[in-house]
Design a protein around this motif. Sequence first.
Motif, mmCIF file in Angstrom:
data_model
loop_
_atom_site.group_PDB
_atom_site.id
_atom_site.type_symbol
_atom_site.label_atom_id
_atom_site.label_comp_id
_atom_site.label_asym_id
_atom_site.label_seq_id
_atom_site.Cartn_x
_atom_site.Cartn_y
_atom_site.Cartn_z
ATOM 1 N N TYR A 161 -33.075 4.699 115.130
ATOM 2 C CA TYR A 161 -34.016 4.611 114.005
ATOM 3 C C TYR A 161 -35.331 5.347 114.246
ATOM 4 C CZ TYR A 161 -37.224 2.340 110.706
ATOM 5 O OH TYR A 161 -38.151 2.089 109.747
ATOM 6 N N ARG A 162 -35.699 5.547 115.520
ATOM 7 C CA ARG A 162 -37.049 6.012 115.781
ATOM 8 C C ARG A 162 -37.374 7.353 115.117
ATOM 9 N NH1 ARG A 162 -36.344 9.217 120.105
ATOM 10 N NH2 ARG A 162 -38.407 9.183 121.020
ATOM 11 N N TYR A 163 -38.542 7.389 114.561
ATOM 12 C CA TYR A 163 -39.089 8.553 113.878
ATOM 13 C C TYR A 163 -38.231 9.054 112.731
ATOM 14 C CZ TYR A 163 -42.058 8.535 118.000
ATOM 15 O OH TYR A 163 -42.913 8.160 118.993
ATOM 16 N N LYS A 164 -37.389 8.194 112.185
ATOM 17 C CA LYS A 164 -36.512 8.658 111.107
ATOM 18 C C LYS A 164 -37.126 8.456 109.735
ATOM 19 C CE LYS A 164 -31.668 9.154 111.840
ATOM 20 N NZ LYS A 164 -30.463 8.366 111.976
ATOM 21 N N THR A 165 -37.746 7.296 109.548
ATOM 22 C CA THR A 165 -38.259 7.031 108.209
ATOM 23 C C THR A 165 -39.365 5.995 108.304
ATOM 24 O OG1 THR A 165 -37.625 6.377 105.971
ATOM 25 C CG2 THR A 165 -36.602 5.164 107.772
ATOM 26 N N ARG A 166 -39.980 5.673 107.203
ATOM 27 C CA ARG A 166 -40.982 4.613 107.158
ATOM 28 C C ARG A 166 -40.312 3.380 106.548
ATOM 29 N NH1 ARG A 166 -44.005 5.307 110.543
ATOM 30 N NH2 ARG A 166 -45.883 4.423 109.630
ATOM 31 N N LEU A 220 -28.924 -3.894 106.173
ATOM 32 C CA LEU A 220 -28.896 -2.445 106.334
ATOM 33 C C LEU A 220 -30.039 -1.828 105.535
ATOM 34 C CD1 LEU A 220 -25.045 -1.870 105.985
ATOM 35 C CD2 LEU A 220 -26.408 -2.008 108.081
ATOM 36 N N GLY A 221 -30.786 -0.962 106.199
ATOM 37 C CA GLY A 221 -31.831 -0.212 105.517
ATOM 38 C C GLY A 221 -31.222 1.112 105.068
ATOM 39 N N VAL A 222 -31.258 1.400 103.763
ATOM 40 C CA VAL A 222 -30.648 2.640 103.280
ATOM 41 C C VAL A 222 -31.685 3.535 102.608
ATOM 42 C CG1 VAL A 222 -28.332 1.705 103.001
ATOM 43 C CG2 VAL A 222 -29.965 1.519 101.129
ATOM 44 N N ARG A 223 -31.358 4.796 102.591
ATOM 45 C CA ARG A 223 -32.301 5.797 102.102
ATOM 46 C C ARG A 223 -31.507 6.929 101.462
ATOM 47 N NH1 ARG A 223 -35.392 9.292 106.565
ATOM 48 N NH2 ARG A 223 -33.255 9.958 106.853
ATOM 49 N N ARG A 224 -32.065 7.561 100.467
ATOM 50 C CA ARG A 224 -31.387 8.696 99.815
ATOM 51 C C ARG A 224 -31.073 9.797 100.818
ATOM 52 N NH1 ARG A 224 -28.995 9.056 96.242
ATOM 53 N NH2 ARG A 224 -29.155 7.464 94.673
ATOM 54 N N MET A 284 -37.188 2.504 102.667
ATOM 55 C CA MET A 284 -35.792 2.065 102.655
ATOM 56 C C MET A 284 -35.598 0.952 101.644
ATOM 57 S SD MET A 284 -34.852 1.725 106.661
ATOM 58 C CE MET A 284 -36.319 0.820 107.086
ATOM 59 N N LYS A 285 -34.355 0.835 101.205
ATOM 60 C CA LYS A 285 -33.944 -0.317 100.435
ATOM 61 C C LYS A 285 -33.155 -1.177 101.423
ATOM 62 C CE LYS A 285 -30.774 -0.983 97.007
ATOM 63 N NZ LYS A 285 -29.583 -0.372 96.588
ATOM 64 N N HIS A 286 -33.314 -2.477 101.369
ATOM 65 C CA HIS A 286 -32.638 -3.329 102.348
ATOM 66 C C HIS A 286 -31.536 -4.147 101.692
ATOM 67 C CE1 HIS A 286 -35.684 -2.332 105.336
ATOM 68 N NE2 HIS A 286 -36.521 -2.360 104.321
ATOM 69 N N VAL A 287 -30.351 -4.070 102.272
ATOM 70 C CA VAL A 287 -29.218 -4.784 101.695
ATOM 71 C C VAL A 287 -28.581 -5.672 102.762
ATOM 72 C CG1 VAL A 287 -27.027 -4.538 100.485
ATOM 73 C CG2 VAL A 287 -28.787 -2.786 100.225
ATOM 74 N N GLY A 288 -28.462 -6.948 102.464
ATOM 75 C CA GLY A 288 -27.843 -7.859 103.427
ATOM 76 C C GLY A 288 -26.340 -7.912 103.213
ATOM 77 N N THR A 289 -25.585 -7.500 104.229
ATOM 78 C CA THR A 289 -24.133 -7.541 104.095
ATOM 79 C C THR A 289 -23.535 -8.022 105.412
ATOM 80 O OG1 THR A 289 -22.195 -6.262 103.416
ATOM 81 C CG2 THR A 289 -23.864 -5.080 104.682
ATOM 82 N N VAL A 290 -22.236 -7.792 105.612
ATOM 83 C CA VAL A 290 -21.564 -8.336 106.788
ATOM 84 C C VAL A 290 -21.104 -7.193 107.686
ATOM 85 C CG1 VAL A 290 -19.678 -9.816 107.574
ATOM 86 C CG2 VAL A 290 -20.781 -10.260 105.378
ATOM 87 N N ILE A 332 -27.278 5.029 105.569
ATOM 88 C CA ILE A 332 -27.744 3.836 106.283
ATOM 89 C C ILE A 332 -28.561 4.316 107.474
ATOM 90 C CG2 ILE A 332 -27.040 1.727 107.468
ATOM 91 C CD1 ILE A 332 -24.325 2.025 106.001
ATOM 92 N N VAL A 333 -29.814 3.896 107.575
ATOM 93 C CA VAL A 333 -30.625 4.348 108.693
ATOM 94 C C VAL A 333 -30.969 3.233 109.672
ATOM 95 C CG1 VAL A 333 -31.682 6.446 107.802
ATOM 96 C CG2 VAL A 333 -32.630 4.248 107.153
ATOM 97 N N ARG A 334 -30.756 2.001 109.259
ATOM 98 C CA ARG A 334 -31.122 0.929 110.170
ATOM 99 C C ARG A 334 -30.241 -0.291 109.934
ATOM 100 N NH1 ARG A 334 -37.235 -1.259 110.371
ATOM 101 N NH2 ARG A 334 -36.563 -2.810 108.883
ATOM 102 N N GLY A 335 -29.965 -1.012 110.997
ATOM 103 C CA GLY A 335 -29.268 -2.283 110.867
ATOM 104 C C GLY A 335 -30.030 -3.314 111.680
ATOM 105 N N ASP A 336 -30.307 -4.461 111.118
ATOM 106 C CA ASP A 336 -30.920 -5.525 111.913
ATOM 107 C C ASP A 336 -30.706 -6.834 111.167
ATOM 108 O OD1 ASP A 336 -32.992 -6.077 110.014
ATOM 109 O OD2 ASP A 336 -34.165 -4.431 110.817
ATOM 110 N N ASN A 337 -31.195 -7.902 111.708
ATOM 111 C CA ASN A 337 -31.130 -9.146 110.947
ATOM 112 C C ASN A 337 -32.420 -9.916 111.165
ATOM 113 O OD1 ASN A 337 -29.659 -10.481 109.001
ATOM 114 N ND2 ASN A 337 -29.003 -12.045 110.431
#
Lengths: 789, 160
Positions: free
Chosen positions: A208-213, A235-239, A217-223, A246-251
């Motif tokens: 994720y580092r230095y990829k986006t702010r 999941l943090g997603v971006r155009r 991102m839009k954040h979507v909670g999934t499995v 998908i640029v990030r995953g965390d919980n």
Amino acid sequence: MADVTITVDGKKLTVPAGTLLIEACKSTGIEVPSFCYYPGLSLQGACRMCLVEVEKMPKLQTACTTPVAEGMVVTTESEKIKQARKAMLELVLANHPLDCPVCDAGGECELQDMTFKYGAAESKFMDLKNHRDEQQWSPVVYFDRPRCILCYRCIRVCGEGMDVWALGVQNRGTSSIIAPNKEDHLECEECGMCIDICPVGALTSGAYRYKTRPWEMKHVGTVCTHCGDGCKTTLGVRRADTGMEIVRGDNRDKSGINGDFLCIKGRYAFDFAHSGDRIQQPLIKHEGKFVAATWEQALDRIASRFKQVLASDGPTAVGIIGSNRTSNEENYLLQKFARLVLSTNNIDHHRTADFPAFASALAGKADATASMRDVFDAPAILLIGNNPTDQHPLLAWQIRTNVRLHRAKLYVVNSYPIKLRRQAAAFAQIAPGSEGSLVQFLAGNDAAADAAVTPQLSREALSQLREALKNEKDLVVIFGSELRGNDVTALINFGLAQGAKFICLGDYANSRGAADMGLYPDMLPGYAPVTSATSFHEDWVDEIPTSPGLNLLQMMDAAKEGKLKALYVVGSNPIARYNVDPFALSKAFVVVQDMFLTETASIADVVLPIANAYEKGGTFTNTCGDVQMLKKAGEFAGVRNDFECIVRIADRMGYDVHKLVPFGGGGTRADMGQSRGAQSGEADRHAVWLAERNLEPKMSPYDPTAMLDEIQRLVPGYDISRLGLLSGHDEHTQLVQITRATGSGHPELVLPSNDTLFTSGTLGRYSPTLNSVMERYAAKPADKEIAAD
Amino acid sequence: MKFSDQLEQRFSTMVTHYPTKRSVLVPMLLYIQDEVGALTDEAIHEIAQRTELSDLEVRNVISYYSMLRTRPVGKYNFQVCTNVSCLLRGADDIFEHCKKKLGIGNKESTPDGLFLLEEVECIGACSWAPALMMNYEFHENLTPAKIDELIDGLKKKEEQ
Ligand code: SF4
Ligand code: SF4
Ligand code: SF4
Ligand code: FES
Ligand code: FES
């Protein structure tokens, strides 16, 4: 524990004795700022941000280490406190680089928030800041030392939480630094827990580092789509050019069964979704080469060939292989498609556990399966086989945390010294392959112990283990695929006698769902034999073929002999997984739906590019039987989901899709004017079921929730709270309503995936992160990077 | 790694003094350092094994204490206190004098490996400030002359 009453900011509140002041305040809605305090980890008392005034105590007290006491009068905001907190912040900021504009944590940094709140932006220190370049500690973990505020959360979560102990602190006082275990780099489980727990941007991830702010991102909670544990992941997603990347995953919101836990796969191995290897167009094989085709061409080719084969060779000449990573809706639809559209029971999937034996042993028993949440607070756990640290990371986390925080008693039986033995009250290392004998011994067959004992493990030790287990109330019994068939039954009978609950471990994200949804040649959803009369027979408009079909290996043989003429493979790679000779399939017409040109896809006649679980809706059932909703996060141009493809193929084959998916006004029956014996003139059951639950009929045949409606209505155990599912909760299914399960699980067909922490079946091979981690550990010793000091 | 019989002996009795193995760590580190000259990687690994700690944890402890070191030190290890009491009684001058006399700076050793100089925090000899510690020996109420005497004495001893 007894309750005590305290006063916080003039409010009276009653909390259990022993509660920490900071938690007591939180329970009444008062937030006491903190850096080093983290719920569930040991206390540190390092940052002094949580200072509060307690009447009759001379100095400000740290709310994170002070337990409440009867009659305590606490003030959490005052001029004195404000000054103290501000001063602490100034010290923290003394050597902080304040590079917020480029810092990954900018915008979601706890230090920024506090500084904003207490206005400590003015620095009284004129000294030069102590700079140190960013260091890469592993493919996943980067460390930017000057940003570190020495809260020690990372050290504690890695040690206490993960039981890895890869991080430490060197030197002391202001010159303390966080250090990795191998002087200049890390050797660890690469889970990223330390990164996400860091309140600032000192630990950052390669992904994720230095990829986006954060706010882009839009954040979507999934499995998570990897192992069978079912972690929630945000999941943090971006155009991006190809859709939503998908640029990030965390919980970090700690929702779901996993709290803030994720392993490397859930946190970073979403990157297969944007792998350059993804297929973006349907492919049709022409003279041995794939040629890009339109969806129309591809679907037409599939439908017409399926029809041809059915007409010339009949339903026994077609077969379907389903997936462990497609949704319940897709799996249910797929077997319905097999049975109604193709009129065949030739359907199977890669089995990683003997779920049929499990279901039949538990048939009719209420409350006998444990959920992933139960593992977190059960007083005692018996683990037979498997290595959860590698294959079920969340389960391992639940077990460890339960032992650490609730002093659960853990019994481990394994033929290897698996890592969880470190948490075990008793560890029995039995002879390799003797799990079954051990279970027979537990169940009362004394002679069976012979096979399990080793020079290091005596008969007496086994007897003691059996006695100890018999005295455990509310035991949760967890077992791996080492146990199959009769051994499963024996274990369950042993446990049921004392009210235990069970978990049967399957390997992939929806292995349990595939089994529950009936991807079997001899079983319908809910493990009902195809040969018996079930609610599916009553409900579905067309006849279900009554004779059991071919299993996966039999299909491969039939194809080799030229008897199986068409094979439809949905999200599976049998050629690689079962080591099938690709030539076996050369005579059959093979259709593959997949993201990549896997070994199986490359020998196909038609390949359809498919969306993965992060790119669609639906539900997954984890290995414990907890059902959760998938939400669409990513998007990839050119692909469709399996659900849509199956419906379209049925449609093109001239099948009335109303009979497949209950959509549009009514359900599957009444509005079609069908009349057949007993049910003629009966009300539309589907519509009645929907109305009873205040659910709307779905308007599109491509809407998987229409299928979920039918699943919940017909599949035993799945009548769970829709509201719970929709709100992102996990809903535990019970196998209790299953009464007809046959138990003919064909133990010989169970093939464990043997994934490690860094592999994930065929899918994992397309994750750059997992590959880089594996390369790193294969290429030990690692090259020298920037030294830690 | 094996230590001298005497140290091995010491270790086996010391371990029995504490409820947990790790408690023996700090005294053992001191003894090992005296015997080996420094806490080498090999020594760290050895003691980590014996106390059931990770190498990292042992390093964490070593780095916490200024008297524990991972690189060989001089034969004569000068630790000059510059904390408050000593400072008030001229520790800065004492430290400067040591630097000049030995021709080395803070945390440096003389080329012959004989002397190491280091500025440290309070060594608990405030009543006799300014003070320094040479290996395990205290030298108190220091003056530049006393320091010259000490260093010259040591040099002479070495020449013999
Ligand atoms: S990535 Fe996980 S295992 Fe590795 S140091 Fe961080 S917390 Fe520990
Ligand atoms: S790296 Fe982050 S989590 Fe670890 S001590 Fe520093 S600020 Fe805290
Ligand atoms: S433990 Fe399993 S479900 Fe959870 S993040 Fe890891 S692979 Fe995904
Ligand atoms: S939160 Fe209480 S001292 Fe850090
Ligand atoms: S200040 Fe120097 S010995 Fe205490």
